[in-house]
Structures are given as C-alpha cells and as structure tokens.
Design an enzyme around this catalytic site. Structure first.
Site, PDB file in Angstrom:
ATOM      1  N   HIS A 105       0.822  -1.229   0.000  1.00 21.99           N
ATOM      2  CA  HIS A 105       0.000   0.000   0.000  1.00 21.99           C
ATOM      3  C   HIS A 105       0.854   1.277   0.000  1.00 21.99           C
ATOM      4  O   HIS A 105       0.317   2.368  -0.152  1.00 21.99           O
ATOM      5  CB  HIS A 105      -0.920   0.046   1.221  1.00 21.99           C
ATOM      6  CG  HIS A 105      -1.946  -1.046   1.243  1.00 21.99           C
ATOM      7  ND1 HIS A 105      -2.805  -1.280   0.196  1.00 21.99           N
ATOM      8  CD2 HIS A 105      -2.253  -1.979   2.198  1.00 21.99           C
ATOM      9  CE1 HIS A 105      -3.598  -2.305   0.490  1.00 21.99           C
ATOM     10  NE2 HIS A 105      -3.274  -2.752   1.689  1.00 21.99           N
TER      11      HIS A 105
ATOM     12  N   ASP B  50      -2.594 -10.871  -1.942  1.00 26.17           N
ATOM     13  CA  ASP B  50      -3.140 -10.331  -0.696  1.00 26.17           C
ATOM     14  C   ASP B  50      -4.624 -10.044  -0.915  1.00 26.17           C
ATOM     15  O   ASP B  50      -5.057  -9.838  -2.047  1.00 26.17           O
ATOM     16  CB  ASP B  50      -2.400  -9.032  -0.340  1.00 26.17           C
ATOM     17  CG  ASP B  50      -2.752  -8.494   1.026  1.00 26.17           C
ATOM     18  OD1 ASP B  50      -2.018  -8.799   1.982  1.00 26.17           O
ATOM     19  OD2 ASP B  50      -3.764  -7.769   1.137  1.00 26.17           O
TER      20      ASP B  50
ATOM     21  N   ASP C 145      -4.474 -12.729   4.441  1.00 25.28           N
ATOM     22  CA  ASP C 145      -5.763 -12.168   4.866  1.00 25.28           C
ATOM     23  C   ASP C 145      -6.927 -12.608   3.974  1.00 25.28           C
ATOM     24  O   ASP C 145      -8.062 -12.181   4.181  1.00 25.28           O
ATOM     25  CB  ASP C 145      -5.714 -10.631   4.982  1.00 25.28           C
ATOM     26  CG  ASP C 145      -4.967  -9.960   3.850  1.00 25.28           C
ATOM     27  OD1 ASP C 145      -4.579 -10.645   2.887  1.00 25.28           O
ATOM     28  OD2 ASP C 145      -4.780  -8.728   3.926  1.00 25.28           O
TER      29      ASP C 145
END
Ligand SMILES: [Zn+2]
Length: 316
Positions: free
Chosen positions: A97, A133, A220
């Site tokens: 990110h 992810d 995740d």
C-alpha cells in the site's frame, strides 16, 4: 516462526534461513522520494507518530522497514544469481500500500516494488508481480502504472480498503495493458479463487514470458481473517503456491514470495508452512476445515469481465 521451528521446518536441510540486510537509502529511493524517506527517519528517531490513521511508526520502525526492504532485495538477488531456487521474504512491515511519497495501510516502504526496481536495475527486462493479498496493492500498481517492464496482476476482495483495483485500471502510456486487476466478491473460496487465478495468470504469463516472478502474499484471504471476508483455507494457500511455482517453472523458474498482510494468527502459521513446503519441495501439508463459499458461477462472470477489459492487450 515458533510454528515453523516446532515443526522442524527451520532445521530442514531443504530450507536456509538468512538474516535480512538493511536496504540502503539509495535502494529505497528507487521507489520513494528522498523527502519521504527522511520524513519516516525523523518521525522514527523522535519516538514515533502516524503516517495515516492505520499506519504507525515507532522508534524502531525506520530500521525495521529498511530491513524489510533489504530482505526483499536479498531474496531477489539470491534467486536471480541462481544461488537459491526460490525464496520467501518473511518480512514486516508489509509494503504494497506504500506510495512514492506516503505510507498507507500498515505499509511504510514498498518492499516488493523496491525489489522489482532492483531487478530492473540489474538487467531484468520483464518482472511479473502477482499480488494475492486480500487487498489491492495500490502502491505497487502506481509504481509501475506506466511501465511495460513490470506486469502487475492483483486478485483482491472488491469493496474494501484501499478502494482501488477495478478491472478498468489497466495502466497508461507504455504501461497500458500491464496492470491487471481481478476484483473478487466477498466469500470467494479456494475453488473460485483458483479458477480466477488460473484463467487470468496462465494466458498472461504465456504472452508476457516473465523473467522473474515476485509474489505479494497476504494471508488475509483466509476465512478466519478478522478484517476481510474471503473464504480461502490454508490448503488453498498451498494450491496458490503450487500454481505460481508451476508457472514460474515454465519461464526459468525464478520466483520470490514476499509477506504482505494477514491478521489471523491462528491461520498464518499453517498457510505459511504449506507455502514454504511447496517452495522447498517438502511433502507435508497442514489441513484446514471445509468452508462454504460463494460458488463458481458468481466468479466466472467476473473473470469474463476481466478478460474482456484486457482483450485489446493479451490473447485471452
Ligand atoms: Zn491485505
């Protein structure tokens, strides 16, 4: 690490554990502005602060973030040189990110983008980044949005943080077509995920012929993750690694996995151990329970939309 140690993986002759080296400021500056690097250094030195509402910097963060970036570079170099067949950079903080001038979503420096830039600087012409992810890697996408030297493919849950990664985001200029987003519905499970990954990754890789594959691994997507709503299992994570290794094998085999997110501490050890065993060629698997998922039909439609958006660039 405790789980890996207790299960004998760290002492296995098939796995080597290397200490990450600190990335230099010049390395990090391949992907970040110097002013931002110095800003993180200053905040860290004076005891900490926030880069955004999610992203905490503490006294040790600058040093640790440099080591995380260095771990990715070390892994990429060891595999590029042929010393190791593959590697997993088991680093935190995550990176995907982080933007050129700002940290976001727990990420300080963009480890995988820095590793990709390092490979390009050292002569590699075609890097494929596969981001599995659960969140879209906005920072990585933006780092290479106008570059054909890095093909960025991301599969992620649609509708959650950071809000980017729609299938119409395909890159600009020379990089048009070299960004591929597969936004998936919540409750996507192993079967649906593998379908989407195979349908998109295999034709893309056949066309692009990557010299090196880097993988942003987030655990995740696991059904037990507290901040997302996907339904993958630890066995699904094993399948992802198998497929990626297989695809890499068709183009010289150079592949490095790097840790991004994952917040279920009960799931990460099993998922990680499964992936490491695939990479090391160890025939062991940690099972998981069966979970109900959204069903293949819902994901098939989305995959068709992705292919349609990318048809002008790749032979889908
Ligand atoms: Zn994530």
């Amino acid at each position: 690490m405790q789980f890996l140690r207790e299960n004998g993986l760290l002492s296995s002759s098939d796995i080597s554990l290397l200490e990450p080296e600190r990335a230099t400021v010049d390395d990090v500056a391949l992907n970040h502005d110097l002013e931002y690097i110095e800003y993180v250094h200053r905040i860290s030195d004076r005891g900490g602060g926030m880069l955004d509402p999610d992203t905490v910097v503490t006294r040790g963060s600058y040093e640790v973030a440099l080591r995380a970036a260095g771990g990715g570079i070390l892994a990429a170099r060891k595999v590029a040189s042929g010393e190791f067949k593959n590697a997993f950079a088991l680093v935190r903080p995550p990176g995907h990110h982080a933007e050129r001038r700002s940290g976001h979503g727990f990420c300080i420096f963009n480890n995988i983008a820095i590793a990709a830039h390092t490979l390009l600087r050292e002569g590699v012409k075609r890097v494929l980044i596969v981001d599995v992810d659960c969140h879209h890697g906005n920072g990585t996408q933006n780092s290479f949005y106008s570059s054909p030297n890095v093909l960025y493919l991301s599969l992620h849950q649609w509708g959650i943080y950071p809000g980017t990664g729609w299938l119409e985001e395909v890159g600009v200029g020379d990089g048009e077509g070299y960004t591929v987003n597969v936004p998936l519905p919540s409750r996507t499970g192993d079967r649906e995920y593998m379908y989407a990954l195979e349908e998109v990754l295999i034709p893309l890789a056949d066309d692009y012929k990557p010299e090196f594959i880097l993988v942003s691994v987030g655990f995740d997507t696991h059904y037990s993750d507290p901040i997302t709503m996907m339904r993958l299992t630890s066995v699904g994570h094993r399948r992802i690694a198998e497929l990626l290794l297989n695809v890499a094998g068709r183009f010289g085999g150079k592949i490095v996995f790097m840790l991004e997110g994952g917040y279920s501490l009960s799931a990460i050890p099993r998922s990680l151990a499964n992936m490491l065993c695939v990479l090391a060629g160890i025939d062991r698997e940690w099972g998981d329970k069966e979970v109900e998922s959204i069903g293949l039909e819902r994901v098939k439609g989305r995959v068709e939309e992705v292919k349609h958006a990318l048809k002008p660039y790749w032979s889908f």
